[in-house]
Design a protein around this motif. Structure first.
Motif: not given
Length: 144
Positions: A30-43, A46-54
């Motif tokens: 699974i590809e993951c990244a810093t979410p776009p709401e944070f500096p240099k985040g990627e839209p 999947w972010s850690p926040e999405h994986l937490f909800a998942a």
């Protein structure tokens, strides 16, 4: 289940703020990244926040399916949506709230509504993921 079980996930840096998640017992990464709401985040990744909800949604789904089977609850479809609230608490980011919204279509709504509500509540109480976190978790009634 009386003995412990272990689940291993490895995170490898890919580039920038992106990484890959893998497990020695799973076929896909699974590809993951810093979410776009944070500096240099990627839209769109999947972010850690999405994986937490998942983790909450998938655990609630698994738990519901097992308990519904035990209760012989006859249903036509089931899904659940989880929304997590990320906020700054005492100077640290944390997911402070999670709301699970199940969608359940019963085969016999008139006769099984009460049983279904009991299964939904038992599923929340037995969900190992939400039992393992300090996040406040609420369950919406799908019949309101």
């Amino acid at each position: 289940m009386s003995q412990p079980h272990y689940y291993e996930v490895k995170a490898d840096w890919k580039n920038g703020r992106e990484g890959l998640l893998s497990s020695p017992v799973l076929n896909e990464t699974i590809e993951c990244a810093t979410p776009p709401e944070f500096p240099k985040g990627e839209p769109g990744i999947w972010s850690p926040e999405h994986l937490f909800a998942a983790a909450i949604s998938s655990c609630y789904l698994s738990t519901f399916l097992a308990i519904a089977e035990n209760f012989k609850l006859d249903f036509q479809s089931f899904s659940c949506n989880t929304i997590c609230k990320l906020e700054l608490v005492e100077g640290k980011f944390q997911i402070s709230e999670a709301e699970i919204t199940p969608e359940l279509v019963l085969a016999d709504p008139e006769n099984d509504r009460k049983k279904a509500l009991k299964v939904l509540e038992k599923s929340k109480a037995a969900c190992l993921v939400t039992n393992s976190m300090k996040t406040a978790v609420t369950l919406k009634n799908p019949f309101n």
